[in-house]
Design an enzyme around this catalytic site. Structure first.
Site, PDB file in Angstrom:
ATOM      1  N   ARG A 159      -6.812 -18.505 -10.174  1.00  3.18           N
ATOM      2  CA  ARG A 159      -8.060 -18.086 -10.228  1.00  3.18           C
ATOM      3  C   ARG A 159      -8.345 -17.214  -8.907  1.00  3.18           C
ATOM      4  O   ARG A 159      -8.226 -17.641  -7.653  1.00  3.18           O
ATOM      5  CB  ARG A 159      -9.267 -19.202  -9.897  1.00  3.18           C
ATOM      6  CG  ARG A 159     -10.796 -18.672  -9.949  1.00  3.18           C
ATOM      7  CD  ARG A 159     -11.689 -19.586 -10.501  1.00  3.18           C
ATOM      8  NE  ARG A 159     -11.970 -20.741  -9.180  1.00  3.18           N
ATOM      9  CZ  ARG A 159     -13.086 -21.384  -9.298  1.00  3.18           C
ATOM     10  NH1 ARG A 159     -13.916 -21.425 -10.135  1.00  3.18           N
ATOM     11  NH2 ARG A 159     -13.073 -22.644  -8.467  1.00  3.18           N
ATOM     12  N   ASP A 438     -16.981 -28.370  -3.320  1.00  2.00           N
ATOM     13  CA  ASP A 438     -16.626 -26.826  -2.965  1.00  2.00           C
ATOM     14  C   ASP A 438     -17.756 -26.123  -2.924  1.00  2.00           C
ATOM     15  O   ASP A 438     -18.848 -26.520  -2.535  1.00  2.00           O
ATOM     16  CB  ASP A 438     -15.378 -26.402  -3.979  1.00  2.00           C
ATOM     17  CG  ASP A 438     -16.353 -26.051  -5.420  1.00  2.00           C
ATOM     18  OD1 ASP A 438     -17.497 -26.205  -5.560  1.00  2.00           O
ATOM     19  OD2 ASP A 438     -15.624 -25.905  -6.521  1.00  2.00           O
TER      20      ASP A 438
END
Length: 526
Positions: A159, A438
């Site tokens: 990613r 996150d």
């Protein structure tokens, strides 16, 4: 001679294996061809935000109705991406890469985005680790323990960063390069052929898109990159995270733009909640309750998930579930069992809805998710299963009811300070209060604080949320953090800096688009 290319970051031993002249020339080619388009698309985001702030509704685009109504499908899915029942996600430090690949999950999303604090060294070290992983040679000696890959490992998916984040340590013609282009280009250039030789391929998770033209930009980059390396069209395969509210309205269009290079969409639930707040920030009728009260079973989130599954399966694409943020709890069996039960229930909901797989954030939860999908999805996927009905703009944008409490406000402040401090220390994925936080989950906390202050929300006890109230809570939570981590680490751990950043973000006149962008500029761009 690399004309116009300058490395402004430190060159540590080993970096020359990643930042090679051909790789840097590849980055420069993509930057020169496509950065003007990227910049124009970022400006278009600002234009749309102003349009919505003026009271215009977010809705399905009339100009692309033929795409939504058309009878088309994506081009196809490689064999090793047909069964994705459990995927593990996490940053790209060396131990994590090995453990994730060995976790028993079907896929590992190696995250250079929300789970990585984008220090120069995190980014380049991450690319070194991914290169060794792609070659199947990654090993580690750490504290007397040896780590190496098992005979059977998860499929590797990278990613890159979103379109909004820069990489200030690489300049082309005096311009900083997009973090997304750097991450994609280095991974693809170094690893595409090695991955293909091992029977897999260059696979990517694409984050934070808001418009089908942003998907078209990725597709054009893929076409160019494959041409430069002499690889066939469609070698690259991507999964797009539907993690913005505008992106949910363009799920069909995103699949269409990337139809030669896409295999799935993913319900990126945490960023989606953040994007909901951000996109509708000026509308007092769209205020969300406590973060803990916004889960996947509330109506607007359930409609979003069903919409993603329905859209994917109509087009022959996989529909991936999102990440339950619960993680195993050490030394408290009751809390640990509660966390496992919450994950199990979440995964059962996804499997019953028709998702083809799901995410976990910790190796200890792979078996929990796998048991659910093995039981409820006996085949490799559920492409023939689709929720009935359709979705309306009103259903996607109507907030759920729920409590607005002082405890919820305090938790938002605590989590935001704790995460921002860790991010400034170079950590992008952090366990806080038995949850894996996150950047996406921290974004919810700080955006909700802004939303409550901006609209003067009254909490359930009658207290009005003001800037003064939030700043007092910031002072209180700083003391909590100091008590938790001790005086010495509190001073070195960047908690004071994090509190200042949080206050600035929450007190801003307009809701800042991302907390990571100003943080990066201030603390990591040098």
């Amino acid at each position: 001679m690399m004309t116009g290319i300058e490395i402004k970051g430190e060159m540590k031993p080993g970096y020359e294996t990643i930042l090679t002249e051909p790789a840097l020339v590849f980055i420069a080619q993509l930057h020169r061809m496509y950065d003007p388009t990227r910049q124009s698309l970022l400006r278009a985001r600002e234009d749309r935000k102003r349009w919505w702030a003026e009271g215009n509704a977010i809705d399905f685009a009339p100009e692309t109705s033929s795409v939504r109504d058309g009878n088309w499908k994506i081009s196809g899915t490689p064999a090793d991406l047909q069964d994705r029942r459990v995927e593990i996600t996490g940053p790209c430090d060396r131990k994590m890469v090995i453990n994730a690949l060995n976790s028993g999950a079907k896929c590992y999303m190696a995250c250079l985005e929300d789970a990585t604090s984008p220090t120069w060294h995190n980014i380049v070290d991450g690319q070194i680790n991914l290169k060794d992983a792609a070659a199947g040679t990654i090993t580690l000696e750490d504290k007397g323990k040896s780590y190496k890959l098992n005979a059977e490992t998860a499929v590797l998916i990278c990613r890159p960063r979103g379109w909004h984040l820069p990489e200030t340590h690489i300049e082309v013609d005096g311009e900083e390069v997009s973090g997304a282009i750097v991450d994609f280009a280095l991974y693809f250039f170094h690893n595409a052929r090695a991955l293909l030789a091992r029977g897999t391929g260059p696979y990517f998770y694409l984050p934070k898109m808001e418009h089908y033209l942003e998907a078209r930009l990725w597709n054009n980059i893929f076409v160019t990159a494959q041409s430069i390396l002499g690889l066939p069209l469609g070698t690259i395969k991507s999964t797009v995270l539907i993690e913005t509210l505008p992106g949910a309205f363009m799920a069909d269009e995103i699949l269409f733009e990337l139809r030669d290079h896409i295999v799935a969409l993913n319900c990126g639930r945490w960023d989606y909640i953040f994007s909901y707040i951000k996109s509708l920030s000026y509308d007092p009728s769209k205020i969300l309750p406590d973060r803990a009260a916004v889960n996947m079973t509330v109506p607007f989130m359930a409609k979003y998930a069903a919409h993603v599954v329905r859209t994917c399966h109509k087009r022959g694409a996989h529909a991936m579930g999102g990440m339950s943020a619960f993680i195993p709890v050490k030394d408290d069996e009751a809390k640990n069992q509660a966390a496992f039960a919450a994950v199990k229930a979440d995964k059962e909901r996804e499997a019953n809805l028709g998702h083809d797989g799901t995410w976990v954030a910790h190796p200890g939860l792979v078996s929990v998710a796998k048991e659910v999908f093995d039981r409820l999805m006996p085949g490799p996927n559920q492409l023939t299963k689709s929720p009935e009905g359709s979705v309306t703009a009103e259903e996607l944008t109507t907030p759920n009811a729920g409590p607005k409490t002082a405890a919820g406000l305090a938790m938002n402040v605590n989590v935001a300070i704790g995460y921002i401090a860790a991010w400034l220390r170079g950590l992008g994925a952090v366990p806080l209060h038995n949850m894996m936080e996150d950047a996406a989950t921290a974004e919810i906390s700080r955006a909700q604080l802004w939303q409550w202050r901006h609209h003067g929300v009254s909490l359930d006890d009658g207290t009005k949320v003001t800037g003064a109230l939030i700043n007092e809570e910031i002072k209180t939570q700083l003391k909590v953090w100091k008590g938790d981590v001790g005086d010495n680490f509190f001073e070195a751990g960047k908690y004071k800096e994090a509190a200042t950043i949080l206050s600035d973000l929450v007190m801003a006149r307009d809701l800042p688009d991302f907390l990571t962008t100003p943080c990066y500029r201030k603390f990591m761009a040098g």
